[in-house]
Design a protein around this motif. Structure first.
Motif, short mmCIF file in Angstrom:
data_model
loop_
_atom_site.label_atom_id
_atom_site.label_comp_id
_atom_site.label_asym_id
_atom_site.label_seq_id
_atom_site.Cartn_x
_atom_site.Cartn_y
_atom_site.Cartn_z
N ALA A 1 0.83 -1.21 0.00
CA ALA A 1 0.00 0.00 0.00
C ALA A 1 0.87 1.26 0.00
CB ALA A 1 -0.94 -0.02 1.21
N LEU A 2 1.98 1.23 0.73
CA LEU A 2 2.91 2.37 0.71
C LEU A 2 3.53 2.55 -0.67
CD1 LEU A 2 4.65 1.89 4.18
CD2 LEU A 2 3.37 3.93 3.47
N ARG A 3 3.84 1.45 -1.35
CA ARG A 3 4.37 1.54 -2.72
C ARG A 3 3.36 2.21 -3.64
NH1 ARG A 3 5.61 -4.41 -4.32
NH2 ARG A 3 6.43 -3.44 -6.23
N LEU A 4 2.09 1.83 -3.49
CA LEU A 4 1.05 2.44 -4.33
C LEU A 4 0.79 3.89 -3.92
CD1 LEU A 4 -1.41 -0.58 -4.53
CD2 LEU A 4 0.01 0.35 -6.37
N LEU A 5 0.90 4.19 -2.64
CA LEU A 5 0.77 5.57 -2.18
C LEU A 5 1.84 6.45 -2.82
CD1 LEU A 5 -0.34 7.80 -0.32
CD2 LEU A 5 1.10 6.88 1.51
N SER A 6 3.06 5.95 -2.86
CA SER A 6 4.13 6.68 -3.54
C SER A 6 3.80 6.88 -5.01
CB SER A 6 5.46 5.92 -3.38
OG SER A 6 6.49 6.55 -4.09
N GLY A 7 3.22 5.85 -5.64
CA GLY A 7 2.87 5.95 -7.04
C GLY A 7 1.74 6.93 -7.31
N VAL A 8 0.75 6.98 -6.42
CA VAL A 8 -0.33 7.95 -6.57
C VAL A 8 0.23 9.37 -6.56
CG1 VAL A 8 -2.35 8.93 -5.41
CG2 VAL A 8 -2.13 6.46 -5.65
N LEU A 9 1.19 9.60 -5.69
CA LEU A 9 1.79 10.93 -5.60
C LEU A 9 2.76 11.20 -6.74
CD1 LEU A 9 2.47 10.99 -1.74
CD2 LEU A 9 0.80 12.40 -2.97
N ASP A 10 3.51 10.18 -7.15
CA ASP A 10 4.60 10.44 -8.10
C ASP A 10 4.84 9.23 -9.00
OD1 ASP A 10 6.81 11.44 -9.42
OD2 ASP A 10 8.19 11.09 -7.75
N SER A 11 4.01 9.08 -10.00
CA SER A 11 4.23 8.00 -10.98
C SER A 11 3.95 8.53 -12.38
CB SER A 11 3.34 6.79 -10.68
OG SER A 11 1.97 7.17 -10.74
N GLY A 12 4.71 9.52 -12.75
CA GLY A 12 4.58 10.02 -14.11
C GLY A 12 3.79 11.31 -14.23
N TYR A 13 3.48 11.63 -15.45
CA TYR A 13 2.88 12.92 -15.80
C TYR A 13 1.53 13.14 -15.12
CZ TYR A 13 1.47 16.82 -18.84
OH TYR A 13 1.08 18.04 -19.32
N SER A 14 0.76 12.08 -14.93
CA SER A 14 -0.58 12.22 -14.38
C SER A 14 -0.63 12.14 -12.86
CB SER A 14 -1.50 11.14 -14.97
OG SER A 14 -1.58 11.25 -16.37
N ALA A 15 0.49 11.86 -12.22
CA ALA A 15 0.51 11.73 -10.76
C ALA A 15 0.19 13.07 -10.10
CB ALA A 15 1.86 11.22 -10.31
N ARG A 16 -0.21 13.00 -8.85
CA ARG A 16 -0.71 14.19 -8.16
C ARG A 16 0.34 15.29 -7.99
NH1 ARG A 16 -5.26 12.42 -3.67
NH2 ARG A 16 -6.36 10.89 -5.01
N LEU A 17 1.55 14.91 -7.60
CA LEU A 17 2.55 15.96 -7.38
C LEU A 17 2.88 16.68 -8.67
CD1 LEU A 17 5.02 14.23 -4.88
CD2 LEU A 17 3.03 15.68 -4.39
N ALA A 18 3.01 15.95 -9.77
CA ALA A 18 3.33 16.57 -11.06
C ALA A 18 2.17 17.40 -11.57
CB ALA A 18 3.72 15.50 -12.08
N SER A 19 0.96 16.86 -11.50
CA SER A 19 -0.19 17.55 -12.08
C SER A 19 -0.67 18.71 -11.23
CB SER A 19 -1.34 16.56 -12.31
OG SER A 19 -1.77 16.00 -11.08
N ARG A 20 -0.47 18.63 -9.91
CA ARG A 20 -1.00 19.68 -9.04
C ARG A 20 0.07 20.67 -8.59
NH1 ARG A 20 -5.03 16.23 -4.99
NH2 ARG A 20 -6.33 15.27 -6.63
N LEU A 21 1.16 20.17 -8.06
CA LEU A 21 2.17 21.08 -7.50
C LEU A 21 3.08 21.68 -8.56
CD1 LEU A 21 1.11 19.77 -4.90
CD2 LEU A 21 3.46 19.71 -4.07
N GLU A 22 3.41 20.88 -9.60
CA GLU A 22 4.31 21.40 -10.62
C GLU A 22 3.56 22.15 -11.71
OE1 GLU A 22 7.53 17.71 -10.21
OE2 GLU A 22 6.73 18.26 -12.17
N ARG A 23 2.48 21.58 -12.24
CA ARG A 23 1.77 22.23 -13.33
C ARG A 23 0.55 22.99 -12.86
NH1 ARG A 23 2.12 17.08 -15.15
NH2 ARG A 23 -0.15 16.88 -15.35
N GLY A 24 -0.19 22.45 -11.90
CA GLY A 24 -1.44 23.08 -11.48
C GLY A 24 -1.25 24.47 -10.91
N ASN A 25 -0.79 24.53 -9.65
CA ASN A 25 -0.58 25.84 -9.03
C ASN A 25 0.87 26.30 -9.14
OD1 ASN A 25 0.77 24.28 -7.11
ND2 ASN A 25 -0.95 24.31 -5.66
N ALA A 26 1.71 25.49 -9.79
CA ALA A 26 3.12 25.85 -10.04
C ALA A 26 3.85 26.25 -8.77
CB ALA A 26 3.20 26.96 -11.07
N ILE A 27 3.50 25.60 -7.66
CA ILE A 27 4.16 25.94 -6.41
C ILE A 27 5.56 25.34 -6.32
CG2 ILE A 27 3.38 23.98 -5.01
CD1 ILE A 27 2.71 26.06 -2.80
N ALA A 28 5.80 24.32 -7.13
CA ALA A 28 7.10 23.64 -7.13
C ALA A 28 7.63 23.53 -8.55
CB ALA A 28 6.97 22.25 -6.52
#
Length: 462
Positions: free
Chosen positions: A289-316
């Motif tokens: 489950a932790l492996r999948l949690l990591s994937g939900v956050l960071d597994s490519g272009y559609s992952a949450r960190l990339a789509s929200r923090l990098e592209r969405g609000n550009a906070i990172a």
């Protein structure tokens, strides 16, 4: 239309992953243990007349006592410096003349030596590896020269690399109760005081047949390999197997922070949580489950960190998550990122954004579609990687070296597929908590507070 194309792509990946994974489980894989304790695993892969031989020793930096950090890595270097019938570097020259690839690596949990070569040259590799296991000479003159090489390696890879230096220092706080806090290459002051006698004692203690695993994958059969193994390795005397205790960390109790002022161009943030590995977890499903949690956050272009923090609000400008559950002891779930300097985002604001993503996962499990996408990506990546015989051997060697059975490779797809969205949310709730957190702020040296301003008043002497 775009969503339909994406869905079809993932369906195709799932269809591709299933049959290939099923085929891989049918690869003939044989296991035997010699009388001296050496475990041997042979996997047949007849797609090309090539074989990989890997010898794994269950010793790494996490086994090292204070004052001798880096000794496992130093011994790895010295294992190429000659044995009873081979001079310094001679084994490497022989293998190169045959067109073989060879190298070695040391980690926190193990040290491994490998050769990739034509199937008909396997006896040569095994003979030299067996001789190195039993009769390495570790000459003092070679030791003196090689330690200078290791010191320079540390300077180049760590001391003169601000990001590597920052992460090394960060780990001393993140692994507060575990030997995983020690760098694999060792602290420079320990490297400088290691002696050749220290290495000889380490070699005698840990380079025993019963403390090693031999992995052979490629265009061979057990009937071909077993006589070779019996001939070269079986005569090696069985030594005493050293006791190994799993590196355990504190489950929580205090939020920790380290602030480092180094020669970096941009500030960065590290957030690590102490979590179990498959070797230490109460329930194996938590690790998957932790492996999948990591994937939900960071597994490519559609992952949450990339789509929200990098592209969405550009906070990172970059944001990532990492977790490896296949370790000998407790490990870390890590989030890291660079705040968007163009928008004047602070490290504190970036951390708040990370916590917002964590809190959302705690309260709302990922959707079925999102979880299916992540599972498919992880399974497909592993299936494609198995095209490499070296990857197959490395997977088995890593598992066996940390005390896990190699058969977990064949069970991994089912283990991932069995995890529910609620279980992903559950592990976020249990493990991504502030009492398990170590926070790292890596700042450009120019932002360091003035030493004059920070200096306390000196007491007058009488």
């Amino acid at each position: 239309m775009a969503r339909l194309k994406i869905s079809l792509s993932y369906m195709l990946l799932a269809l591709l992953a299933g049959p290939v994974a099923a085929d891989s489980t049918r690869q003939p894989t044989h296991e035997l243990t010699l009388g001296n304790g050496l475990k041997v695993i042979v996997r047949e892969d007849h797609r090309a007349p090539v074989v990989v031989s890997q010898l794994w020793y269950k010793v790494g930096s996490s086994h090292e006592p204070p004052g001798q950090t880096g000794i496992s890595h130093a011994l790895e270097h010295m294992m190429f410096k000659g044995s009873k019938n081979l001079g310094p570097g001679e084994s490497s020259r022989v293998l190169r003349s045959l067109g073989a690839e060879e190298n070695a690596f040391t980690s926190r949990d193990y040290t491994a030596y490998y050769q990739v070569l034509s199937r008909d040259q396997l006896p040569i590799a095994l003979e030299m590896e067996a001789e190195r296991m039993h009769t390495a000479t570790l000459p003092e003159d070679e030791f003196i020269r090689e330690m200078e090489v290791i010191k320079e390696e540390r300077r180049l890879r760590v001391d003169d690399n601000p990001n590597s230096l920052a992460y090394e220092r960060f780990l001393t706080q993140a692994h507060i109760a575990s030997p995983y806090s020690q760098p694999v290459i060792g602290w420079m002051h320990d490297i400088e005081r290691l002696t050749v006698d220290d290495l000889r004692a380490w070699y005698q203690t840990h380079y025993q047949p019963g403390n090693a695993v031999l992995i052979i994958v490629g265009d061979v059969t057990l009937d071909e390999v077993k006589p070779l193994v019996d001939s070269y390795f079986a005569p090696i005397p069985a030594g005493q197997i050293p006791e190994h205790k799993r590196p355990l960390d504190l489950p929580g109790g205090a939020e920790r922070q380290v602030t480092l002022h180094l020669d970096v161009q941009l500030p960065s943030l590290l957030l690590s949580f102490n979590v179990p590995s498959l070797s230490t977890a109460e329930n194996a499903w938590e690790v998957h489950a932790l492996r999948l949690l990591s994937g939900v956050l960071d597994s490519g272009y559609s992952a949450r960190l990339a789509s929200r923090l990098e592209r969405g609000n550009a906070i990172a400008t970059s944001a990532s998550a990492s977790y490896s559950g296949f370790a000998r002891g407790d490990t870390l779930f890590t989030l890291s990122g660079l705040p968007n300097q163009a928008l004047d985002i602070s490290l504190e604001q970036l951390e708040q954004a990370f916590w917002a993503e964590i809190d959302e996962l705690k309260s709302t499990p990922p959707s079925a579609a999102e979880l299916t996408r992540v599972k498919t990506q992880l399974i497909a990546a592993d299936v494609y990687a198995r095209d490499s015989i070296a990857h197959q051997a490395t997977q088995m060697g890593q598992l066996e070296s940390v005390g896990l059975p190699w058969q977990l490779i064949e069970e991994d797809q089912q283990a991932l597929e069995s995890i529910s969205a609620q279980q992903v949310s559950d592990v976020a709730q249990r493990y991504l908590t502030r009492e398990r957190l170590t926070r790292g702020h890596v700042l450009p040296a120019a932002t360091a507070p003035s030493t004059e301003a920070a200096r306390p008043e000196q007491e007058e002497s009488n």
